[in-house]
Design an enzyme around this catalytic site. Structure first.
Site, PDB file in Angstrom:
ATOM      1  N   CYS A  43      29.106  41.755  46.340  1.00  0.00           N
ATOM      2  CA  CYS A  43      28.958  40.985  45.101  1.00  0.00           C
ATOM      3  C   CYS A  43      28.348  39.606  45.347  1.00  0.00           C
ATOM      4  O   CYS A  43      27.256  39.501  45.886  1.00  0.00           O
ATOM      5  CB  CYS A  43      30.302  40.899  44.382  1.00  0.00           C
ATOM      6  SG  CYS A  43      30.152  40.474  42.619  1.00  0.00           S
ATOM      7  N   GLU A  73      30.413  48.311  44.555  1.00  0.00           N
ATOM      8  CA  GLU A  73      31.727  47.706  44.696  1.00  0.00           C
ATOM      9  C   GLU A  73      32.654  48.310  43.642  1.00  0.00           C
ATOM     10  O   GLU A  73      32.222  48.685  42.548  1.00  0.00           O
ATOM     11  CB  GLU A  73      31.610  46.189  44.480  1.00  0.00           C
ATOM     12  CG  GLU A  73      32.927  45.438  44.501  1.00  0.00           C
ATOM     13  CD  GLU A  73      32.798  44.016  43.975  1.00  0.00           C
ATOM     14  OE1 GLU A  73      33.652  43.184  44.337  1.00  0.00           O
ATOM     15  OE2 GLU A  73      31.841  43.740  43.212  1.00  0.00           O
ATOM     16  N   LYS A 116      35.316  41.376  52.536  1.00  0.00           N
ATOM     17  CA  LYS A 116      34.530  40.294  51.958  1.00  0.00           C
ATOM     18  C   LYS A 116      35.014  38.947  52.475  1.00  0.00           C
ATOM     19  O   LYS A 116      36.197  38.613  52.388  1.00  0.00           O
ATOM     20  CB  LYS A 116      34.620  40.346  50.428  1.00  0.00           C
ATOM     21  CG  LYS A 116      33.738  39.342  49.700  1.00  0.00           C
ATOM     22  CD  LYS A 116      33.852  39.525  48.181  1.00  0.00           C
ATOM     23  CE  LYS A 116      32.952  38.548  47.440  1.00  0.00           C
ATOM     24  NZ  LYS A 116      33.092  38.697  45.970  1.00  0.00           N
TER      25      LYS A 116
END
Length: 491
Positions: free
Chosen positions: A374, A267, A325
């Site tokens: 994440c 990321e 995300k």
């Protein structure tokens, strides 16, 4: 003295979490808390025991977030002071405690004056009530699953196989059940029973591990090239796209003469949207020269919205797809409940993001891949939905450079153990400063890089198309836990 024992319960539970002390604490750490709340005579006593336990458990589990909020982020971004970060941490712990109040509320129903209950009733009630509290932590804009009891079992490889049927919440139920058996047992042969329980747990764990298939890493496996860039945050957040490209180009060069099927970067490989820029043109040429698919993370801007995105490139350098995300991190990536927390945007990293809408998967070399970003790995529904959407391999990209503690890094990485078992998918995490590693579908860590070092490597993983029972029934199981807790409380 009884409140001190409840405090000890919370601390022991936190010390059992990944990266802290000893995971076996989890099989008896709740005993004092359960015994004290069940024996309390007033509403206020039960409430105080719940607050003391949940706060001490969360602080002991998530202590590594204190230096992150009060030192690391303010030193690098300079958007708030250390004292604000300290109070932000305290506020976060208070918010995370709220779902545990359901244990208190249900116990008020259960321990009414006219109630008749026995040993097994107590055991089952608190097992259901605690599990419901953890399920509630996954709802709403403030959802965060760190500190779930089941995560202490990351190294109990045999026992956690049942997570493919009942999930990590089911494991929590089993843990509380064992603790409750001990807490509410007043028989003369209690010590013998406790020894029998622990013996059964560890013999079962050992026996199941022995009969698991061997770890499968052969030339027939998918070979994933992983890049742990190890760019410190103070450098990353003061760099520019040219410097970020230099890091990318240097690391992709490492795979030119290596047999890989896909190369994965972390990321925030770039901190800004480089699409349609000269930097992207240079990056595309590198991908074309490698002639392998590449996955990396950088923000995306579309229709005046910012997204935290994973970009998937095919061997020709064309964009195969983009995953935005879905489960954003409260305060850091979006502001939850703005009317309440309108003045809390100081904790924002760079931009507030718009959540993605779909749990997309991508087809590369006849393998369907689900990419997570994440802290999405803390949420079982992300992996479950990607598996349902066809993913037979799970990859998470992360930037954990904010966390200087190995405890924080390992607590994050260990989430992959549970997502792998729950979905029966091999799981890979690729992070900037670590931890980067691979986990097979049985929750066994097959490879892991040391944190805080720049490294590339190849992970062998094996796609799986079968949908686990838990992937099919996770929502129904949550409802059943709620129903069980409510029925035991009121009947």
């Amino acid at each position: 003295m009884k409140y001190l024992l409840t405090l000890i319960s919370g601390v022991l539970t936190g010390l059992a979490m990944p990266g802290n002390l000893f995971s076996f604490f989890i099989w008896f750490s709740l005993v004092f808390f359960l015994r004290n709340i069940a024996r309390s005579k007033t509403h206020y006593e039960r409430l105080l025991h719940t607050i003391i336990y949940s706060s001490s458990m969360l602080v002991t589990t998530l202590w590594w977030l204190l230096p992150t909020l009060s030192k690391n982020i303010p030193q690098i971004l300079k958007n708030y002071s250390s004292i604000v970060g300290f109070f932000g941490y305290v506020g976060m712990i208070i918010l995370l405690m709220i779902p545990y109040l359901i244990i208190w509320l249900l116990s008020e129903l259960y321990h009414r004056k006219d109630r008749q209950y026995n040993y097994l009733s107590l055991v089952f009630f608190y097992s259901f009530a605690y599990t419901v509290a953890e399920i509630l932590r996954g709802f709403g804009d403030l959802a965060f699953m760190g500190g779930n009891l089941s995560y202490a079992l990351y190294d109990h490889t045999g026992i956690i196989q049942i997570a493919s049927i009942i999930g990590s919440f089911g494991l929590t139920f089993i843990i509380v059940f064992v603790n409750a058996l001990i807490a509410f047992d007043n028989s003369r042969d209690k010590v013998f029973k406790i020894l029998a329980i622990f013996t059964t747990i560890y013999i079962s764990n050992f026996a199941i591990v022995r009969y698991l298939p061997p770890i499968n890493g052969t030339n027939d496996s998918i070979k994933v090239g992983a890049v742990q860039t190890n760019v410190p945050q103070e450098i990353k957040y003061s760099s520019n796209p040219i410097q970020d490209y230099s890091t990318f180009s240097k690391n992709i060069e490492e795979f030119k003469n290596r047999d890989v099927d896909v190369v994965v970067f972390p990321e925030s490989t770039f901190l800004e949207d480089i699409s349609k820029s000269e930097i992207e043109s240079q990056m595309v040429r590198d991908i074309q020269n490698l002639y392998k698919p590449v996955i990396l993370g950088h923000p995306r801007i579309g229709n005046d919205n910012h997204f935290n995105s994973a970009w998937v490139y095919n061997p020709h350098g064309s964009i195969e797809g983009i995953y935005d995300k879905v489960k954003l991190t409260p305060f850091a990536e979006f502001l939850p409940y703005e009317t309440i927390f309108g003045n809390f945007d100081v904790f924002r990293l760079l931009n507030y993001y718009t959540p993605g809408e779909d749990y997309l998967t991508f087809s590369l070399n006849e393998t369907d891949i689900g990419v997570q970003i994440c802290f999405e790995t803390y949420f079982p529904e992300v992996a479950i939905n990607q598996a349902k959407n066809g993913a037979n391999l799970l990859i998470a990209i992360s930037n954990d450079g904010w966390f200087n503690s190995k405890t924080g890094l390992f607590q994050h990485f260990s989430q992959g153990v549970f997502r792998a078992v729950e979905t029966r998918r091999d799981f890979i995490q690729v992070s900037n400063t670590g931890l980067t590693g691979s986990i097979d579908k049985y929750g066994r860590i097959t490879n892991i890089f040391e944190s805080k070092e720049e490294k590339t490597g190849i992970f062998f993983v094996n796609p799986n198309d079968n949908i686990s029972f838990y992937s099919k029934a996770s929502d129904i199981l949550k409802i059943l836990f709620f129903i069980g807790a409510l029925l035991l409380a009121i009947l």
